[in-house]
Write a protein that holds these residues in place. Structure first.
Motif, mmCIF file in Angstrom:
data_model
loop_
_atom_site.group_PDB
_atom_site.id
_atom_site.type_symbol
_atom_site.label_atom_id
_atom_site.label_comp_id
_atom_site.label_asym_id
_atom_site.label_seq_id
_atom_site.Cartn_x
_atom_site.Cartn_y
_atom_site.Cartn_z
ATOM 1 N N GLU A 36 1.025 -1.238 -0.020
ATOM 2 C CA GLU A 36 0.375 0.159 -0.326
ATOM 3 C C GLU A 36 1.119 1.349 0.141
ATOM 4 N N ASP A 37 0.115 2.579 -0.444
ATOM 5 C CA ASP A 37 1.084 3.624 -1.242
ATOM 6 C C ASP A 37 0.111 4.791 -0.310
ATOM 7 N N PRO A 38 0.607 4.859 1.261
ATOM 8 C CA PRO A 38 1.704 4.855 1.765
ATOM 9 C C PRO A 38 1.391 4.037 2.713
ATOM 10 N N SER A 39 2.546 3.641 3.860
ATOM 11 C CA SER A 39 2.470 2.085 4.102
ATOM 12 C C SER A 39 3.659 2.525 5.141
ATOM 13 N N THR A 40 3.718 1.391 5.994
ATOM 14 C CA THR A 40 5.589 1.631 6.880
ATOM 15 C C THR A 40 6.150 0.673 6.037
ATOM 16 N N ASP A 41 6.676 1.103 6.734
ATOM 17 C CA ASP A 41 8.242 0.723 5.383
ATOM 18 C C ASP A 41 9.089 -0.631 6.176
ATOM 19 N N PRO B 2 4.206 -0.009 -5.306
ATOM 20 C CA PRO B 2 3.312 0.718 -5.088
ATOM 21 C C PRO B 2 1.839 0.576 -5.426
ATOM 22 N N LEU B 3 0.689 0.394 -4.569
ATOM 23 C CA LEU B 3 -0.551 0.395 -5.172
ATOM 24 C C LEU B 3 -1.110 1.879 -4.140
ATOM 25 N N PRO B 4 -2.084 2.485 -5.129
ATOM 26 C CA PRO B 4 -2.580 3.651 -4.503
ATOM 27 C C PRO B 4 -3.594 3.213 -3.517
ATOM 28 N N VAL B 5 -3.387 4.190 -2.329
ATOM 29 C CA VAL B 5 -4.486 4.054 -1.553
ATOM 30 C C VAL B 5 -5.435 4.729 -1.565
ATOM 31 N N THR B 6 -7.179 5.027 -1.561
ATOM 32 C CA THR B 6 -7.821 5.640 -1.686
ATOM 33 C C THR B 6 -8.700 5.675 -0.423
ATOM 34 N N GLY B 7 -9.765 5.838 0.087
ATOM 35 C CA GLY B 7 -10.298 6.201 1.078
ATOM 36 C C GLY B 7 -10.866 4.878 1.616
ATOM 37 N N HIS C 273 -8.206 -2.161 8.800
ATOM 38 C CA HIS C 273 -7.746 -0.656 9.646
ATOM 39 C C HIS C 273 -6.483 -0.465 8.560
ATOM 40 N N GLN C 274 -6.835 0.172 7.181
ATOM 41 C CA GLN C 274 -5.433 0.909 6.147
ATOM 42 C C GLN C 274 -4.428 1.369 7.253
ATOM 43 N N TRP C 275 -3.273 1.263 7.300
ATOM 44 C CA TRP C 275 -2.415 2.096 7.504
ATOM 45 C C TRP C 275 -1.100 2.604 6.782
ATOM 46 N N PRO C 276 -1.209 4.735 6.714
ATOM 47 C CA PRO C 276 -2.221 5.260 8.526
ATOM 48 C C PRO C 276 -2.943 5.379 7.916
ATOM 49 N N LEU C 277 -3.913 5.334 6.837
ATOM 50 C CA LEU C 277 -5.041 6.297 6.245
ATOM 51 C C LEU C 277 -6.615 5.878 7.105
ATOM 52 N N GLY C 278 -6.451 4.377 7.306
ATOM 53 C CA GLY C 278 -7.437 4.178 8.329
ATOM 54 C C GLY C 278 -9.085 3.451 7.677
ATOM 55 N N GLY C 279 -8.612 3.358 6.111
ATOM 56 C CA GLY C 279 -9.540 3.283 5.976
ATOM 57 C C GLY C 279 -10.399 1.145 5.699
ATOM 58 N N VAL C 280 -11.181 1.301 5.296
ATOM 59 C CA VAL C 280 -10.959 0.245 5.416
ATOM 60 C C VAL C 280 -11.936 -0.671 4.136
ATOM 61 N N LEU C 281 -11.099 -2.121 3.571
ATOM 62 C CA LEU C 281 -11.113 -2.464 2.009
ATOM 63 C C LEU C 281 -12.166 -3.188 2.211
ATOM 64 N N GLY D 26 4.163 12.132 4.446
ATOM 65 C CA GLY D 26 5.029 11.770 3.569
ATOM 66 C C GLY D 26 5.950 10.861 3.368
ATOM 67 N N PRO D 27 6.710 10.506 4.635
ATOM 68 C CA PRO D 27 8.142 9.348 5.140
ATOM 69 C C PRO D 27 7.495 8.064 4.343
ATOM 70 N N TYR D 28 6.619 8.169 4.274
ATOM 71 C CA TYR D 28 5.684 6.445 4.095
ATOM 72 C C TYR D 28 4.919 6.443 2.977
ATOM 73 N N ARG D 29 5.138 7.558 2.462
ATOM 74 C CA ARG D 29 4.744 7.379 0.968
ATOM 75 C C ARG D 29 5.726 7.352 -0.471
ATOM 76 N N LEU D 30 5.347 6.190 -0.973
ATOM 77 C CA LEU D 30 6.245 5.500 -2.152
ATOM 78 C C LEU D 30 6.491 6.646 -3.814
ATOM 79 N N ALA D 31 5.640 6.906 -4.006
ATOM 80 C CA ALA D 31 5.628 7.311 -5.268
ATOM 81 C C ALA D 31 5.726 8.950 -5.791
ATOM 82 N N GLY D 32 6.378 9.462 -4.334
ATOM 83 C CA GLY D 32 6.392 11.227 -4.315
ATOM 84 C C GLY D 32 5.353 11.482 -3.723
ATOM 85 N N PRO D 33 5.224 12.723 -3.680
ATOM 86 C CA PRO D 33 4.499 13.381 -2.770
ATOM 87 C C PRO D 33 3.175 13.890 -3.080
#
Length: 469
Positions: free
Chosen positions: A201-206, A221-226, A248-256, A427-434
């Motif tokens: 997931e992007d963002p995600s822990t490293d 990286p797989l972009p994360v939506t809500g 509970h997607q880390w860190p944004l909190g969405g539910v798949l 930001g530090p947990y994103r893979l595909a840039g800002p």
């Protein structure tokens, strides 16, 4: 005083030559004196009693007393009636290395993923420890296999099926030293079987990214939506493994959502890939219905990972995997090679803790505590920083707060640090840039008063930033 219990006679390295011309008490003096000068016997170390040393050396007690008295007179030893004879401070002996200075941490730390360590149920855990130390068979203290003890594996299978909706056979449960080791075992086994790409997931822990690079795997990286990842991105990833936090997607909190879960499972089966489900904090939910684990939908392709780090205490270093049958033996073998198995006493204690319902009671007690802390955080943010937009607030131990347009998270993180408060940026947990600028605010380890104080400091730092701009 830094005392060292050095009561074993063998540690003194006293060797006596009973055929030589040197008196025995002089030989004892010389051996101890040399040991003190060389630093083997450190300042404060206690020596055996004269009676015990005499017995072990096969000499009269008077010989040892004479040697001790001489070294006391020379200043090498100190002796107090009724107490131990100890090594005195000796000039020229290397001083003990002082501990490194403690660096001052932040005054208030909104660190994510933190629990309240003061809430640990010590009395209940101690009861479980006492029971297993009293009742556990001796065989449980022997070397372990890579799976873990059957008592805990059975208890976990029952608990996860009941609470998380998994489809678990105890034969496929493996005990680990937390999620980090669980991820390392799975990635290592799959890399050894030819896996080349892991999707995250992007963002995600490293954690997974670092492990993937260690094994030479590419990271996609797989972009994360809500609501979590878009399965269409997974189709394009050409991956052999995907790591998700679907409840509970880390860190944004969405539910798949259910539809996306089914598509992920279909993808994994069609490709012969593996899904790792990191179910890190699903027990803490406040404003939504329980979300079952993805593993219950497809136990043949989903590896379920959990630990005690967020629900009880990270210091226990206990986690678990529920592994598809075709991977179980290989992962157990990797675990055995890694550390010969997680500690048996802790496994047995946790099994007892689970079976007796103590974990359920602890979670029922902590949910309202963490919910109140979350509510205080949201209320203070709404009052002091109305332009900040919280998200992912319905569960877990942290929230993400999106910043107003034009505000950079790095500036806010640095500014609030000057007020003695630590926050993290997304930001530090994103893979595909800002991406969208935001902060991660953990509240589990903070009291309501500290949360209020921390938000006030954050608001002050933001006001100062705006004034400078």
């Amino acid at each position: 005083m830094n005392t060292v219990n050095s009561t074993l006679v063998d540690d003194l390295l006293v060797e006596l030559d009973r055929t030589g011309a040197t008196p025995l008490h002089r030989q004892i003096e010389a051996a101890l004196r040399d040991g003190i000068r060389a630093g083997r016997l450190r300042h404060g170390a206690s020596l055996p009693s004269s009676r015990r040393l005499a017995t072990e050396l096969g000499v009269s007690r008077g010989v040892v007393v004479e040697a001790y008295d001489q070294l006391v007179a020379e200043g090498y030893l100190t002796s107090t009636p009724g107490s131990y004879t100890r090594v005195a401070a000796v000039g020229g002996q290397a001083a003990a290395v002082p501990p490194p200075p403690q660096t001052a941490g932040p005054h208030i730390d909104f660190g994510y993923g933190r629990i309240d360590p003061a809430s640990f149920p010590r009395a209940a855990w101690l009861r479980s420890l006492r029971r297993v130390l009293t009742d556990a068979p001796h065989s449980r203290l022997n070397y372990l296999d890579g799976y873990g003890l059957p008592e805990l594996r059975t208890a976990l299978a029952d608990y996860l099926d009941r609470v998380r909706g998994t489809s678990t056979d105890s034969s496929q449960v493996l005990i680990t030293s937390g999620y980090g080791q669980a991820a390392a075992l799975i990635i290592g086994v799959l890399a050894g079987r030819g896996a080349r790409r892991v999707a995250v997931e992007d963002p995600s822990t490293d954690d997974v990214r670092l492990l993937a690079h260690l094994h030479g795997l590419d990271v996609v990286p797989l972009p994360v939506t809500g609501e979590g990842i878009d399965p269409a991105a997974l189709e394009r990833a050409d991956a052999d493994l995907v790591v998700l936090t679907p409840s509970h997607q880390w860190p944004l909190g969405g539910v798949l959502p259910a539809r996306a879960r089914r598509e992920v499972v279909r993808w994994a089966r069609a490709r012969g890939a593996v899904v790792v489900e990191d179910d890190y904090d699903a027990e803490f939910r406040y404003d939504r219905a329980p979300i079952g684990a993805m593993q219950g939908l497809a136990p043949d392709v989903v590896v379920y990972a959990g630990s005690l780090s967020k629900i009880l205490a990270p210091g226990l270093r206990l986690g678990w995997l529920v592994v598809p049958a075709h991977l179980a033996d290989a992962v157990a073998e990797a675990k055995l090679l890694a550390d010969r198995g997680s500690p048996a006493i802790e496994q047995l204690a946790f099994a007892d803790f689970l079976v007796r319902g103590e974990l359920d009671r602890h979670l029922r007690r902590m949910r309202p505590v963490y919910r109140r802390r979350r509510d205080v955080l949201l209320a203070r943010l709404a009052e002091s920083l109305p332009g900040f937009e919280p998200t992912g607030v319905a569960a877990g131990l942290h929230v993400v707060v999106w910043l107003p347009d034009g505000m950079r998270e790095d500036d806010v993180v640095a500014a609030v640090a000057g007020h003695g408060v630590r926050v993290a940026g997304v930001g530090p947990y994103r893979l595909a840039g800002p991406g969208r600028q935001g902060l991660i605010l953990g509240y589990g380890g903070l009291s309501e008063g500290r949360i209020t104080e921390g938000v006030a400091a954050l608001a002050a730092a933001v006001r100062a930033l705006r004034q400078r701009r």
